[in-house]
Scaffold this motif. Structure first.
Motif, PDB file in Angstrom:
ATOM      1  N   CYS A  72       0.812  -1.234   0.000  1.00 29.54           N
ATOM      2  CA  CYS A  72       0.000   0.000   0.000  1.00 29.54           C
ATOM      3  C   CYS A  72       0.838   1.274   0.000  1.00 29.54           C
ATOM      4  CB  CYS A  72      -0.904   0.029   1.229  1.00 29.54           C
ATOM      5  SG  CYS A  72      -2.120  -1.266   1.267  1.00 29.54           S
ATOM      6  N   THR A  74       2.252   2.609   2.584  1.00 24.67           N
ATOM      7  CA  THR A  74       1.649   3.323   3.707  1.00 24.67           C
ATOM      8  C   THR A  74       2.373   2.984   5.005  1.00 24.67           C
ATOM      9  OG1 THR A  74      -0.500   3.140   2.620  1.00 24.67           O
ATOM     10  CG2 THR A  74      -0.531   3.651   4.965  1.00 24.67           C
ATOM     11  N   CYS A  91      -1.371  -2.319   8.684  1.00 25.64           N
ATOM     12  CA  CYS A  91      -1.556  -1.326   7.636  1.00 25.64           C
ATOM     13  C   CYS A  91      -2.985  -0.807   7.678  1.00 25.64           C
ATOM     14  CB  CYS A  91      -1.265  -1.946   6.272  1.00 25.64           C
ATOM     15  SG  CYS A  91      -1.583  -0.813   4.908  1.00 25.64           S
TER      16      CYS A  91
END
Length: 125
Positions: A72, A74, A91
């Motif tokens: 992602c 992230t 996440c």
């Protein structure tokens, strides 16, 4: 430096050490190659136990995948429960984001929590 090592042969034994003393010992041990940065119980940037500052954006590293989800792109969310001693990272996008680097960071945070508890318990006695 007069230190006792745990079975990992890298992490310094925190028993009976105050935060400032352990911080200085870990700095010295890391400087001479006796301690891997991932095995620290203290944070040399924040001057705190690692579990107290692991949620800082400074502890996210997409290259090493510390607190980073490659899928992602992230930063992982951190949860530290000081009562139970549990530390989790996940996440916020896909719910995963596991990596070996983040797993080592979780282990260090749990050990940091235990060391901080032992120190505060010794102070209260």
């Amino acid at each position: 430096m007069n230190t006792k090592t745990q079975t990992s042969a890298t992490r310094l034994e925190p028993v009976g050490r105050t935060l400032p003393v352990l911080l200085a010992m870990e700095d010295d041990a890391e400087d001479v190659g006796r301690l891997a940065p991932d095995d620290r119980l203290t944070c040399h940037v924040h001057g705190r136990w690692i579990h107290q500052c692991v949620a800082s954006p400074l502890h996210v590293n997409p290259i090493t995948r510390h607190r980073w989800c490659r899928s992602c792109a992230t930063a992982l969310t951190v949860s530290v429960d000081e009562l139970s001693g549990d530390v989790t990272m996940s996440c916020p996008g896909c719910g995963h984001g596991e990596s070996a680097a983040s797993a080592k960071l979780i282990v260090a945070c749990r050990a940091s929590l235990a060391a901080a508890r032992r120190h505060s318990g010794a102070r209260a006695a």
